[in-house]
Design an enzyme around this catalytic site. Structure first.
Site, short mmCIF file in Angstrom:
data_model
loop_
_atom_site.label_atom_id
_atom_site.label_comp_id
_atom_site.label_asym_id
_atom_site.label_seq_id
_atom_site.Cartn_x
_atom_site.Cartn_y
_atom_site.Cartn_z
N GLY A 1 -92.85 14.55 22.95
CA GLY A 1 -91.78 13.97 23.74
C GLY A 1 -92.24 12.77 24.55
O GLY A 1 -92.14 11.62 24.11
N SER A 2 -92.80 13.05 25.72
CA SER A 2 -93.14 11.96 26.64
C SER A 2 -94.18 11.00 26.07
O SER A 2 -94.13 9.80 26.36
CB SER A 2 -93.62 12.54 27.98
OG SER A 2 -94.62 13.50 27.76
N GLY B 1 -93.29 16.26 29.60
CA GLY B 1 -94.33 15.62 30.40
C GLY B 1 -95.29 16.56 31.11
O GLY B 1 -95.97 16.16 32.05
N HIS C 1 -84.16 23.36 18.99
CA HIS C 1 -84.95 24.37 19.69
C HIS C 1 -84.07 24.97 20.79
O HIS C 1 -83.79 24.30 21.79
CB HIS C 1 -86.21 23.67 20.27
CG HIS C 1 -87.08 24.55 21.10
ND1 HIS C 1 -88.08 24.03 21.91
CD2 HIS C 1 -87.14 25.90 21.26
CE1 HIS C 1 -88.70 25.02 22.52
NE2 HIS C 1 -88.15 26.16 22.16
N MET D 1 -95.01 27.52 21.94
CA MET D 1 -94.92 26.65 23.13
C MET D 1 -96.32 26.49 23.73
O MET D 1 -97.01 27.49 23.96
CB MET D 1 -94.01 27.27 24.20
CG MET D 1 -92.53 27.28 23.91
SD MET D 1 -91.74 25.67 23.65
CE MET D 1 -92.33 24.69 25.03
N MET E 1 -83.37 27.02 23.80
CA MET E 1 -83.94 27.71 24.96
C MET E 1 -82.76 28.21 25.79
O MET E 1 -82.45 27.68 26.87
CB MET E 1 -84.82 26.73 25.75
CG MET E 1 -86.14 26.45 25.06
SD MET E 1 -86.95 24.96 25.66
CE MET E 1 -86.10 23.74 24.67
N GLY F 1 -88.92 24.02 29.46
CA GLY F 1 -87.99 23.58 30.50
C GLY F 1 -88.08 22.09 30.78
O GLY F 1 -87.07 21.47 31.12
N PHE F 2 -89.27 21.54 30.62
CA PHE F 2 -89.44 20.14 31.02
C PHE F 2 -90.42 19.42 30.10
O PHE F 2 -91.35 20.03 29.57
CB PHE F 2 -89.99 20.06 32.46
CG PHE F 2 -89.09 20.77 33.44
CD1 PHE F 2 -87.97 20.14 33.97
CD2 PHE F 2 -89.34 22.09 33.78
CE1 PHE F 2 -87.12 20.82 34.83
CE2 PHE F 2 -88.49 22.78 34.65
CZ PHE F 2 -87.38 22.13 35.18
N ASP G 1 -95.35 22.82 20.44
CA ASP G 1 -94.41 22.10 21.30
C ASP G 1 -94.90 22.08 22.74
O ASP G 1 -94.93 23.11 23.41
CB ASP G 1 -93.04 22.80 21.20
CG ASP G 1 -91.94 22.05 21.92
OD1 ASP G 1 -92.21 20.99 22.51
OD2 ASP G 1 -90.79 22.54 21.89
N GLY G 2 -95.26 20.87 23.20
CA GLY G 2 -95.58 20.69 24.61
C GLY G 2 -96.97 20.14 24.86
O GLY G 2 -97.96 20.70 24.39
N GLY G 3 -97.02 19.01 25.54
CA GLY G 3 -98.31 18.45 25.95
C GLY G 3 -99.14 17.85 24.83
O GLY G 3 -100.35 17.67 24.99
N SER H 1 -89.41 14.56 20.37
CA SER H 1 -88.41 15.30 21.15
C SER H 1 -87.61 14.33 22.00
O SER H 1 -88.17 13.63 22.85
CB SER H 1 -89.11 16.31 22.07
OG SER H 1 -88.19 16.70 23.08
N MET I 1 -81.07 23.53 26.41
CA MET I 1 -81.41 24.38 27.57
C MET I 1 -80.15 24.74 28.34
O MET I 1 -79.27 23.89 28.50
CB MET I 1 -82.36 23.63 28.50
CG MET I 1 -83.61 23.11 27.82
SD MET I 1 -84.72 22.36 29.03
CE MET I 1 -85.97 21.69 27.93
#
Ligand code: DX5
Ligand code: ZN
Length: 224
Positions: free
Chosen positions: A196-197, A144, A65, A136, A67, A141-142, A174-176, A7, A36
């Site tokens: 992502g991060s 990390g 994606h 999700m 949002m 929204g963010f 998606d996420g973490g 991402s 976003m």
């Protein structure tokens, strides 16, 4: 097949062109683009203009994606910008069936996304027609943020739903996602991993990508 989708939300936007080259060098499968609008989520990123600039400089397929509220107003723009995958949120629009069919009619893979607290049972009907479901595993929204553990149950439920409906939609998470949890998540049934991060906040991006892909390959080998 397991698919890795870095991402660019966590990329260095001032050097996006060279960051994308690093994704190619590491042999990423997709580029995940988080759009976003500051309404559906409490953050603002970018829109079709940037997506078009990215498709002009890479052959990697773009996974967009959305949002945003009223995604129906923007599908055409993202299709024209060259997106190969577009997901819309279940929570963000009323006419989901119409929207998914519209995306598919443009020869783009259509995905339905749900937030961590939205139950998989909402997807019982739409799962019949989507190409993929985006779960999700953080609140959107963010980048990390920490992985929300209870979303693992939703992966299992979605695998069951796929079996029950006798469909072959892909499951995107998606996420973490990190190198510590990706194997377990793959074992549970995730097909597409958004990261992502844990890719962009590392000193050697191509190496990090190949490490992730190596873990995923091992996961496949063990399941054979
Ligand atoms: C969050 C986005 C994610 C985000 C994931 O709203 O949808 O795609 O970039 O970032 P990490 O991998 O850092 O959780
Ligand atoms: Zn995303």
């Amino acid at each position: 097949m397991k698919i890795l989708a870095p991402s660019i939300l966590s990329a260095d936007f001032l050097n996006l062109g060279s960051q994308i080259k690093l994704l190619e060098k590491g042999k990423a499968d997709l580029i995940h683009c988080d759009v976003m609008d500051g309404q559906f989520v409490p953050n603002i990123t970018f829109g079709p203009i940037l997506v078009k600039k990215i498709t002009a400089v890479t052959k990697l397929p773009l996974d967009v994606h959305l949002m945003i509220n009223n995604p129906e107003n923007f599908i055409e723009d993202f299709v024209d910008a060259g997106a190969k995958y577009i997901s819309v949120h279940y929570e963000g629009n009323v006419h989901t069936d119409r929207l998914i069919n519209k995306i598919k009619s443009d020869n783009v893979k259509a995905g339905i996304a749900i937030n961590p607290a939205t139950p998989v049972s909402c997807l019982t009907e739409i799962a019949n027609i989507v190409d993929y479901v985006l779960l999700m595993s953080v609140n959107p929204g963010f980048g990390g943020q920490l992985f929300i553990e209870y979303t693992k149950n939703k992966i299992v439920e979605l695998v069951e739903l796929r079996k029950k409906l006798n469909k072959n939609f892909l499951i995107e998470l998606d996420g973490g996602v990190t190198h510590r949890n990706i194997k377990e998540l793959g074992d549970l049934g995730v097909d597409i991993f958004v990261v992502g991060s844990s890719i962009f906040n590392t000193p050697d991006i191509p190496k990090t990508i190949s490490n992730f892909k190596h873990i995923l390959k091992k996961e496949i080998a063990n399941n054979e």
